[in-house]
Design a protein around this motif. Structure first.
Motif, PDB file in Angstrom:
ATOM      1  N   ARG A  22      48.266  35.036  43.471  1.00 36.83           N
ATOM      2  CA  ARG A  22      48.947  36.215  43.485  1.00 36.83           C
ATOM      3  C   ARG A  22      48.138  37.395  43.715  1.00 36.83           C
ATOM      4  NH1 ARG A  22      51.665  34.018  39.387  1.00 36.83           N
ATOM      5  NH2 ARG A  22      50.860  34.978  37.749  1.00 36.83           N
ATOM      6  N   GLN A  23      46.861  37.444  43.324  1.00 35.54           N
ATOM      7  CA  GLN A  23      46.131  38.567  43.406  1.00 35.54           C
ATOM      8  C   GLN A  23      45.554  38.477  44.718  1.00 35.54           C
ATOM      9  OE1 GLN A  23      42.884  37.604  40.657  1.00 35.54           O
ATOM     10  NE2 GLN A  23      43.716  39.282  39.061  1.00 35.54           N
ATOM     11  N   VAL A  24      45.307  37.359  45.290  1.00 39.95           N
ATOM     12  CA  VAL A  24      44.821  37.289  46.963  1.00 39.95           C
ATOM     13  C   VAL A  24      46.062  37.705  47.729  1.00 39.95           C
ATOM     14  CG1 VAL A  24      44.338  35.657  48.787  1.00 39.95           C
ATOM     15  CG2 VAL A  24      43.155  35.427  46.632  1.00 39.95           C
ATOM     16  N   LEU A  25      47.028  37.248  47.584  1.00 35.80           N
ATOM     17  CA  LEU A  25      48.164  37.718  48.279  1.00 35.80           C
ATOM     18  C   LEU A  25      48.713  39.370  48.187  1.00 35.80           C
ATOM     19  CD1 LEU A  25      50.882  34.689  47.890  1.00 35.80           C
ATOM     20  CD2 LEU A  25      49.393  35.427  49.932  1.00 35.80           C
ATOM     21  N   GLU A  95      35.034  51.323  49.484  1.00 32.98           N
ATOM     22  CA  GLU A  95      35.059  52.599  48.592  1.00 32.98           C
ATOM     23  C   GLU A  95      33.743  52.937  48.546  1.00 32.98           C
ATOM     24  OE1 GLU A  95      37.576  54.265  47.169  1.00 32.98           O
ATOM     25  OE2 GLU A  95      39.149  53.096  47.866  1.00 32.98           O
ATOM     26  N   THR A  96      33.609  54.079  48.179  1.00 36.01           N
ATOM     27  CA  THR A  96      32.025  54.648  48.008  1.00 36.01           C
ATOM     28  C   THR A  96      31.543  54.431  46.448  1.00 36.01           C
ATOM     29  OG1 THR A  96      32.702  56.740  47.247  1.00 36.01           O
ATOM     30  CG2 THR A  96      32.087  56.633  49.496  1.00 36.01           C
ATOM     31  N   ASP A  97      32.664  54.086  45.722  1.00 38.73           N
ATOM     32  CA  ASP A  97      32.446  53.510  44.427  1.00 38.73           C
ATOM     33  C   ASP A  97      32.285  52.151  44.683  1.00 38.73           C
ATOM     34  OD1 ASP A  97      32.692  52.386  41.957  1.00 38.73           O
ATOM     35  OD2 ASP A  97      34.429  53.533  41.212  1.00 38.73           O
ATOM     36  N   TRP A  98      31.316  51.486  44.534  1.00 39.56           N
ATOM     37  CA  TRP A  98      31.239  50.151  44.778  1.00 39.56           C
ATOM     38  C   TRP A  98      31.659  49.122  43.714  1.00 39.56           C
ATOM     39  CZ3 TRP A  98      25.910  48.776  47.618  1.00 39.56           C
ATOM     40  CH2 TRP A  98      25.711  49.416  48.944  1.00 39.56           C
ATOM     41  N   THR A  99      32.232  49.619  42.881  1.00 39.07           N
ATOM     42  CA  THR A  99      32.831  48.796  41.665  1.00 39.07           C
ATOM     43  C   THR A  99      34.236  48.383  42.203  1.00 39.07           C
ATOM     44  OG1 THR A  99      34.034  50.684  40.318  1.00 39.07           O
ATOM     45  CG2 THR A  99      31.735  49.785  39.691  1.00 39.07           C
ATOM     46  N   GLN A 100      34.816  49.258  43.288  1.00 38.64           N
ATOM     47  CA  GLN A 100      36.093  48.987  43.826  1.00 38.64           C
ATOM     48  C   GLN A 100      36.143  48.223  44.999  1.00 38.64           C
ATOM     49  OE1 GLN A 100      38.924  50.266  42.361  1.00 38.64           O
ATOM     50  NE2 GLN A 100      37.459  50.548  40.898  1.00 38.64           N
ATOM     51  N   ASP A 156      36.849  43.167  43.575  1.00 36.72           N
ATOM     52  CA  ASP A 156      37.913  43.653  42.845  1.00 36.72           C
ATOM     53  C   ASP A 156      39.325  43.489  43.940  1.00 36.72           C
ATOM     54  OD1 ASP A 156      40.059  45.035  41.350  1.00 36.72           O
ATOM     55  OD2 ASP A 156      39.189  46.863  41.388  1.00 36.72           O
ATOM     56  N   LEU A 157      39.985  42.383  43.666  1.00 36.63           N
ATOM     57  CA  LEU A 157      41.380  42.333  44.572  1.00 36.63           C
ATOM     58  C   LEU A 157      42.314  43.195  43.939  1.00 36.63           C
ATOM     59  CD1 LEU A 157      40.975  38.516  44.871  1.00 36.63           C
ATOM     60  CD2 LEU A 157      39.955  40.359  46.173  1.00 36.63           C
ATOM     61  N   THR A 158      42.145  43.813  42.904  1.00 36.25           N
ATOM     62  CA  THR A 158      43.360  44.674  42.603  1.00 36.25           C
ATOM     63  C   THR A 158      43.223  46.143  43.329  1.00 36.25           C
ATOM     64  OG1 THR A 158      42.137  45.622  40.652  1.00 36.25           O
ATOM     65  CG2 THR A 158      43.612  43.813  40.166  1.00 36.25           C
ATOM     66  N   SER A 159      42.140  46.323  43.732  1.00 37.00           N
ATOM     67  CA  SER A 159      41.776  47.887  44.569  1.00 37.00           C
ATOM     68  C   SER A 159      42.504  47.857  45.940  1.00 37.00           C
ATOM     69  CB  SER A 159      40.324  48.051  44.482  1.00 37.00           C
ATOM     70  OG  SER A 159      39.825  47.132  45.485  1.00 37.00           O
ATOM     71  N   GLY A 160      42.539  49.056  46.318  1.00 41.75           N
ATOM     72  CA  GLY A 160      43.269  49.360  47.636  1.00 41.75           C
ATOM     73  C   GLY A 160      44.628  49.424  47.711  1.00 41.75           C
TER      74      GLY A 160
END
Length: 160
Positions: A22-25, A95-100, A156-160
């Motif tokens: 689900r996260q990948v999709l 992202e410039t914030d590399w945690t994202q 982080d697959l939840t970003s974007g």
């Protein structure tokens, strides 16, 4: 953050696998451009950006109207996949914030669809996802179907 587990990690449970899928999709659905990679007969990689759609275990993208396309010589990506159908598609988020940061790589076998029910459904799905394609005369043009064999992700697959 989801990271690719080391090879020695046991296979995830069915529930964990469903969450990952689900996260990948979701990640793939939130992003609209991927980079499609083939290899020519001499071993030279060839990478091009594509607009894609995912249905079940297959990623689709259409060959749109290319100004440089010649009727007597197919595009390099098509020539390459006819020679070697093993391909990859990577979709990334920066992202410039590399945690994202995050990316998903799809590895699989490519198939060229030139007609038929699956070809028609893929073209319809792509036109719905990308309104720009609705104005193009792509119905008779090929669709590349990537039959997913492996999914690798990082970040982080939840970003974007």
């Amino acid at each position: 953050m989801i990271r690719r587990p080391p090879r020695s990690t046991p296979k995830p449970s069915s529930a964990a696998s469903d969450v990952y899928k689900r996260q990948v999709l979701g990640f793939l659905d939130r992003h609209s451009v991927g980079r499609f990679s083939t290899v020519d007969p001499g071993g030279q990689p060839h990478i091009v950006p594509v607009c894609y759609g995912v249905e079940a275990e297959t990623v689709y993208f259409s060959i749109d109207q290319k100004p440089k396309q010649s009727a007597d010589r197919p595009l390099k990506r098509i020539r390459n996949l006819i020679h070697n159908p093993r391909v990859a598609l990577i979709v990334d988020h920066y992202e410039t914030d590399w945690t994202q940061l995050g990316w998903v790589m799809i590895q699989g076998q490519a198939e060229l669809l030139t007609h038929g029910h699956e070809h028609t459904l893929a073209q319809h799905q792509l036109k719905n996802r990308y309104p720009q394609l609705q104005e193009m005369k792509i119905d008779a043009l090929p669709v590349i179907a990537i039959r997913i064999k492996h999914i690798i992700s990082w970040g982080d697959l939840t970003s974007g």
